[in-house]
Write a protein that holds these residues in place. Structure first.
Motif, PDB file in Angstrom:
ATOM      1  N   THR A  83      43.901 -23.818  -5.443  1.00  0.00           N
ATOM      2  CA  THR A  83      42.723 -23.046  -5.828  1.00  0.00           C
ATOM      3  C   THR A  83      42.596 -21.915  -4.808  1.00  0.00           C
ATOM      4  OG1 THR A  83      41.171 -24.270  -4.436  1.00  0.00           O
ATOM      5  CG2 THR A  83      41.579 -25.144  -6.645  1.00  0.00           C
ATOM      6  N   PHE A  84      41.761 -20.941  -5.135  1.00  0.00           N
ATOM      7  CA  PHE A  84      41.633 -19.756  -4.278  1.00  0.00           C
ATOM      8  C   PHE A  84      40.241 -19.678  -3.661  1.00  0.00           C
ATOM      9  CE2 PHE A  84      45.197 -18.810  -6.955  1.00  0.00           C
ATOM     10  CZ  PHE A  84      46.052 -18.098  -6.129  1.00  0.00           C
ATOM     11  N   GLN A  85      40.195 -18.980  -2.522  1.00  0.00           N
ATOM     12  CA  GLN A  85      38.922 -18.747  -1.837  1.00  0.00           C
ATOM     13  C   GLN A  85      37.967 -18.007  -2.789  1.00  0.00           C
ATOM     14  OE1 GLN A  85      39.966 -16.991   1.877  1.00  0.00           O
ATOM     15  NE2 GLN A  85      37.903 -17.096   2.681  1.00  0.00           N
ATOM     16  N   ASN A  86      38.484 -16.982  -3.449  1.00  0.00           N
ATOM     17  CA  ASN A  86      37.694 -16.289  -4.475  1.00  0.00           C
ATOM     18  C   ASN A  86      38.144 -16.835  -5.823  1.00  0.00           C
ATOM     19  OD1 ASN A  86      36.696 -14.565  -2.431  1.00  0.00           O
ATOM     20  ND2 ASN A  86      38.683 -13.487  -2.528  1.00  0.00           N
ATOM     21  N   ILE A  87      37.188 -17.446  -6.516  1.00  0.00           N
ATOM     22  CA  ILE A  87      37.511 -18.173  -7.751  1.00  0.00           C
ATOM     23  C   ILE A  87      38.291 -17.281  -8.718  1.00  0.00           C
ATOM     24  CG2 ILE A  87      36.472 -19.308  -9.759  1.00  0.00           C
ATOM     25  CD1 ILE A  87      34.096 -20.006  -7.928  1.00  0.00           C
ATOM     26  N   ARG A  88      39.368 -17.836  -9.287  1.00  0.00           N
ATOM     27  CA  ARG A  88      40.168 -17.098 -10.265  1.00  0.00           C
ATOM     28  C   ARG A  88      40.254 -17.905 -11.546  1.00  0.00           C
ATOM     29  NH1 ARG A  88      45.368 -14.681  -6.969  1.00  0.00           N
ATOM     30  NH2 ARG A  88      44.169 -13.863  -5.217  1.00  0.00           N
ATOM     31  N   LEU A  89      39.381 -17.596 -12.496  1.00  0.00           N
ATOM     32  CA  LEU A  89      39.401 -18.277 -13.791  1.00  0.00           C
ATOM     33  C   LEU A  89      39.637 -17.241 -14.873  1.00  0.00           C
ATOM     34  CD1 LEU A  89      36.184 -20.447 -13.300  1.00  0.00           C
ATOM     35  CD2 LEU A  89      38.530 -21.293 -13.289  1.00  0.00           C
ATOM     36  N   PHE A  90      39.979 -17.707 -16.071  1.00  0.00           N
ATOM     37  CA  PHE A  90      40.000 -16.804 -17.223  1.00  0.00           C
ATOM     38  C   PHE A  90      38.569 -16.763 -17.749  1.00  0.00           C
ATOM     39  CE2 PHE A  90      44.419 -18.446 -17.147  1.00  0.00           C
ATOM     40  CZ  PHE A  90      45.039 -17.223 -16.893  1.00  0.00           C
ATOM     41  N   SER A  91      37.815 -15.753 -17.329  1.00  0.00           N
ATOM     42  CA  SER A  91      36.372 -15.769 -17.569  1.00  0.00           C
ATOM     43  C   SER A  91      36.011 -15.661 -19.044  1.00  0.00           C
ATOM     44  CB  SER A  91      35.690 -14.676 -16.757  1.00  0.00           C
ATOM     45  OG  SER A  91      36.306 -13.451 -17.034  1.00  0.00           O
ATOM     46  N   GLU A  92      36.887 -15.055 -19.850  1.00  0.00           N
ATOM     47  CA  GLU A  92      36.585 -14.903 -21.279  1.00  0.00           C
ATOM     48  C   GLU A  92      37.127 -16.062 -22.114  1.00  0.00           C
ATOM     49  OE1 GLU A  92      34.412 -12.653 -22.227  1.00  0.00           O
ATOM     50  OE2 GLU A  92      34.373 -12.134 -20.093  1.00  0.00           O
ATOM     51  N   MET A  93      37.591 -17.116 -21.451  1.00  0.00           N
ATOM     52  CA  MET A  93      38.007 -18.317 -22.190  1.00  0.00           C
ATOM     53  C   MET A  93      36.993 -19.429 -21.928  1.00  0.00           C
ATOM     54  SD  MET A  93      42.045 -18.774 -21.579  1.00  0.00           S
ATOM     55  CE  MET A  93      43.257 -17.603 -22.109  1.00  0.00           C
ATOM     56  N   THR A  94      37.009 -20.432 -22.808  1.00  0.00           N
ATOM     57  CA  THR A  94      36.120 -21.570 -22.581  1.00  0.00           C
ATOM     58  C   THR A  94      36.665 -22.412 -21.423  1.00  0.00           C
ATOM     59  OG1 THR A  94      37.296 -23.080 -24.035  1.00  0.00           O
ATOM     60  CG2 THR A  94      35.575 -21.708 -25.058  1.00  0.00           C
ATOM     61  N   VAL A  95      35.799 -23.335 -21.000  1.00  0.00           N
ATOM     62  CA  VAL A  95      36.180 -24.253 -19.928  1.00  0.00           C
ATOM     63  C   VAL A  95      37.422 -25.053 -20.346  1.00  0.00           C
ATOM     64  CG1 VAL A  95      35.360 -26.370 -18.782  1.00  0.00           C
ATOM     65  CG2 VAL A  95      33.865 -24.364 -18.954  1.00  0.00           C
ATOM     66  N   LEU A 152      29.491 -20.508 -16.547  1.00  0.00           N
ATOM     67  CA  LEU A 152      29.290 -21.721 -15.742  1.00  0.00           C
ATOM     68  C   LEU A 152      28.575 -21.370 -14.450  1.00  0.00           C
ATOM     69  CD1 LEU A 152      32.612 -23.792 -15.552  1.00  0.00           C
ATOM     70  CD2 LEU A 152      30.501 -24.420 -16.720  1.00  0.00           C
ATOM     71  N   PRO A 153      27.669 -22.249 -13.986  1.00  0.00           N
ATOM     72  CA  PRO A 153      27.106 -22.044 -12.648  1.00  0.00           C
ATOM     73  C   PRO A 153      28.231 -22.070 -11.609  1.00  0.00           C
ATOM     74  CG  PRO A 153      25.971 -23.823 -13.813  1.00  0.00           C
ATOM     75  CD  PRO A 153      27.139 -23.434 -14.656  1.00  0.00           C
ATOM     76  N   TYR A 154      27.975 -21.422 -10.471  1.00  0.00           N
ATOM     77  CA  TYR A 154      29.010 -21.226  -9.456  1.00  0.00           C
ATOM     78  C   TYR A 154      29.715 -22.528  -9.030  1.00  0.00           C
ATOM     79  CZ  TYR A 154      30.992 -20.207  -4.894  1.00  0.00           C
ATOM     80  OH  TYR A 154      31.834 -20.114  -3.835  1.00  0.00           O
ATOM     81  N   GLY A 155      28.935 -23.550  -8.723  1.00  0.00           N
ATOM     82  CA  GLY A 155      29.522 -24.808  -8.248  1.00  0.00           C
ATOM     83  C   GLY A 155      30.470 -25.396  -9.291  1.00  0.00           C
ATOM     84  N   ASN A 156      30.089 -25.254 -10.559  1.00  0.00           N
ATOM     85  CA  ASN A 156      30.933 -25.793 -11.633  1.00  0.00           C
ATOM     86  C   ASN A 156      32.195 -24.957 -11.833  1.00  0.00           C
ATOM     87  OD1 ASN A 156      29.344 -27.982 -12.125  1.00  0.00           O
ATOM     88  ND2 ASN A 156      28.198 -27.053 -13.800  1.00  0.00           N
ATOM     89  N   GLN A 157      32.115 -23.668 -11.532  1.00  0.00           N
ATOM     90  CA  GLN A 157      33.335 -22.852 -11.605  1.00  0.00           C
ATOM     91  C   GLN A 157      34.352 -23.365 -10.592  1.00  0.00           C
ATOM     92  OE1 GLN A 157      32.961 -18.612 -11.660  1.00  0.00           O
ATOM     93  NE2 GLN A 157      31.408 -18.622 -13.257  1.00  0.00           N
TER      94      GLN A 157
END
Ligand code: ATP
Length: 252
Positions: A83-95, A152-157
């Motif tokens: 995982t990364f220090q700065n969260i890297r998710l596909f923000s336009e996809m679902t969880v 998603l709230p930050y902690g859940n991201q």
């Protein structure tokens, strides 16, 4: 058995010695924390372990195989996720979709392909979806499966990032400050989650500033300062090491 061995690792950026002659071995199934002041070289070490940075010198062995100069996608396929220090998710996809994308990293090599090859074939996407739900349950996000990742709230991201790393079926999970920006309740939830991941037999390497968490869950702690390893050992020993107190803990 040692799952990871780092020998005399050095990484320079021009004149900056980000990592200097660092060696250590990590036992399979251990939780190992990397600590040190800002700029100590922790993230650079993670970048070298995952093929994002090419070492200036030294060797990295994963399950006795040299990975020092492999590209990052190859290292991910072999079984090191991060995982990364700065969260890297596909923000336009679902969880759920975020987890499913990670599973595809291992489709060729991992459990899922074994199920499909084994003749127990239903539907590849269905198998992947079911497995993705298991990862979401593990991190406590099953009720958010259809939520857009950006909502998603930050902690859940941060939890979703961990689920994505697990979904690659990696043997080693590198967590870069998984509790950064979290309140104490969220932090202790992540602490429990990390213990659960260990129970799955994973090896965890953790960069973390929260000393309570580090001292509570680590089997071993490695301390970096200005790119150099200044201490390594069980948390209690490291905590009382005068060099460490001077370089890091004393400045808290
Ligand atoms: P932090 O706790 O602040 O994240 P860190 O321990 O992760 O710090 P690194 O980010 O690995 O430290 O940085 C180690 C040193 O290498 C720092 O002096 C940093 O400025 C330098 N550095 C890191 N990446 C680069 C880069 N791509 N180019 C030049 N210098 C870099």
């Amino acid at each position: 058995m040692y799952i990871l061995e780092v020998r005399q690792l050095t990484k320079h950026f021009g004149g900056i010695k980000a990592i200097e002659d660092v060696s250590f071995k990590i036992k399979e199934g251990d939780i190992v924390s990397i600590i040190g002041p800002n700029g100590a070289g922790k993230t650079t070490l993670f970048n070298c372990l995952t093929g994002i940075a090419i070492p200036t010198k030294g060797n990295i062995y994963f399950m006795n195989m040299e990975i020092s100069n492999l590209p990052s996608h190859r290292i991910a396929e072999l079984g090191i996720a991060r995982t990364f220090q700065n969260i890297r998710l596909f923000s336009e996809m679902t969880v759920l979709e975020n987890v499913m994308v990670s599973q595809h990293t291992r489709v060729k090599y991992g459990l899922i392909s074994a199920i499909i090859r084994g003749g127990n074939y239903r539907n590849k996407e269905q198998i992947i979806t079911e497995k993705a739900f298991e990862y979401l349950e593990l991190v406590g996000l099953e009720n958010y499966a259809n939520t857009m990742a950006s909502n998603l709230p930050y902690g859940n991201q941060r939890r979703l990032e961990i689920a994505r790393a697990l979904a690659t079926e990696a043997k080693i999970i590198l967590l870069d400050e998984p509790t950064a920006g979290m309140n104490p309740i969220e932090t202790s939830e992540v602490m429990s989650l990390i213990k659960k991941i260990k129970e799955l037999g994973k090896t965890i390497i953790l960069i973390e500033h929260d000393m309570r968490l580090v001292m509570n869950i680590s089997d071993r702690v490695i301390v970096l300062d200005h790119g150099v390893k200044i201490a390594e050992g069980p948390p209690e020993d490291v905590k009382n090491d005068p060099l460490v107190i001077e370089a890091y803990l004393g400045r808290e």
